[in-house]
Design a protein around this motif. Structure first.
Motif, PDB file in Angstrom:
ATOM      1  N   SER A 193      23.925   2.970 -45.354  1.00 25.55           N
ATOM      2  CA  SER A 193      24.513   3.041 -46.688  1.00 25.55           C
ATOM      3  C   SER A 193      23.715   4.045 -47.502  1.00 25.55           C
ATOM      4  N   SER A 194      22.396   4.061 -47.235  1.00 23.63           N
ATOM      5  CA  SER A 194      21.513   5.063 -47.831  1.00 23.63           C
ATOM      6  C   SER A 194      20.392   5.358 -46.854  1.00 23.63           C
ATOM      7  N   LEU A 195      19.922   6.570 -46.886  1.00 26.13           N
ATOM      8  CA  LEU A 195      18.811   7.005 -46.031  1.00 26.13           C
ATOM      9  C   LEU A 195      17.681   7.498 -46.931  1.00 26.13           C
ATOM     10  N   GLY A 196      16.517   7.687 -46.329  1.00 28.04           N
ATOM     11  CA  GLY A 196      15.372   8.171 -47.088  1.00 28.04           C
ATOM     12  C   GLY A 196      14.341   7.070 -47.233  1.00 28.04           C
ATOM     13  N   ALA A 197      13.520   7.202 -48.266  1.00 28.69           N
ATOM     14  CA  ALA A 197      12.433   6.242 -48.480  1.00 28.69           C
ATOM     15  C   ALA A 197      12.953   4.827 -48.703  1.00 28.69           C
ATOM     16  N   THR A 198      14.194   4.703 -49.164  1.00 25.50           N
ATOM     17  CA  THR A 198      14.853   3.398 -49.280  1.00 25.50           C
ATOM     18  C   THR A 198      16.086   3.434 -48.387  1.00 25.50           C
ATOM     19  N   THR A 199      15.930   2.925 -47.176  1.00 21.64           N
ATOM     20  CA  THR A 199      17.009   2.922 -46.194  1.00 21.64           C
ATOM     21  C   THR A 199      17.730   1.586 -46.241  1.00 21.64           C
ATOM     22  N   THR A 200      19.057   1.640 -46.286  1.00 18.73           N
ATOM     23  CA  THR A 200      19.880   0.434 -46.218  1.00 18.73           C
ATOM     24  C   THR A 200      21.054   0.703 -45.281  1.00 18.73           C
ATOM     25  N   GLY A 201      21.653  -0.366 -44.792  1.00 18.40           N
ATOM     26  CA  GLY A 201      22.794  -0.243 -43.906  1.00 18.40           C
ATOM     27  C   GLY A 201      22.851  -1.418 -42.961  1.00 18.40           C
ATOM     28  N   SER A 202      23.585  -1.256 -41.873  1.00 17.83           N
ATOM     29  CA  SER A 202      23.736  -2.358 -40.930  1.00 17.83           C
ATOM     30  C   SER A 202      23.773  -1.852 -39.493  1.00 17.83           C
ATOM     31  N   TYR A 203      23.386  -2.737 -38.602  1.00 21.86           N
ATOM     32  CA  TYR A 203      23.403  -2.455 -37.167  1.00 21.86           C
ATOM     33  C   TYR A 203      24.698  -2.983 -36.561  1.00 21.86           C
ATOM     34  N   ALA A 204      25.218  -2.272 -35.562  1.00 24.50           N
ATOM     35  CA  ALA A 204      26.330  -2.801 -34.778  1.00 24.50           C
ATOM     36  C   ALA A 204      25.813  -3.995 -33.993  1.00 24.50           C
ATOM     37  N   SER A 205      26.670  -4.968 -33.722  1.00 20.36           N
ATOM     38  CA  SER A 205      26.227  -6.197 -33.064  1.00 20.36           C
ATOM     39  C   SER A 205      26.136  -6.078 -31.547  1.00 20.36           C
TER      40      SER A 205
END
Length: 110
Positions: free
Chosen positions: A76-88
């Motif tokens: 969802s965001s990359l860089g020093a603050t990374t967010t998102g989700s992994y595929a299962s």
């Protein structure tokens, strides 16, 4: 740390290469922080998803595997603050192809 990926943005290339480094993917922000969860292979898909492999066993939110496996992360965001989700599910379960105990250290996408 070892679970992070850095990106180099060149200001000039050649014999006097110069530029800046920045955090591209902060693995500890998204559940990779164990001593064996060092990212040692990465590919970026045209969709923006990251294909990852680690130096050893990993257990991230919703997915776990070993160093012969490849898994995906949708940021969802990359860089020093990374967010998102992994595929299962794993993209590659290396043990199914006789890679058990062999570390994947490179990923190439068509």
């Amino acid at each position: 740390a070892d679970e992070d990926v850095f990106e180099f943005t060149p200001a000039s290339l050649g014999t006097a290469t110069a530029g800046a480094w920045a955090v591209y993917f902060d693995g500890s922000d998204v559940g990779l922080a164990g001593s064996s969860e060092d990212v040692d292979a990465l590919a970026v898909a045209t969709t923006g998803s990251l294909y990852l492999s680690t130096a050893g066993a990993f257990a991230a939110p919703g997915i776990a595997g070993a160093n012969e496996d490849v898994f995906t992360f949708t940021p969802s965001s990359l860089g020093a603050t990374t967010t998102g989700s992994y595929a299962s599910t794993l993209v590659l379960d290396g043990s199914l192809f006789g890679l058990g105990g062999n570390n994947v250290v490179d990923i190439d996408l068509p």
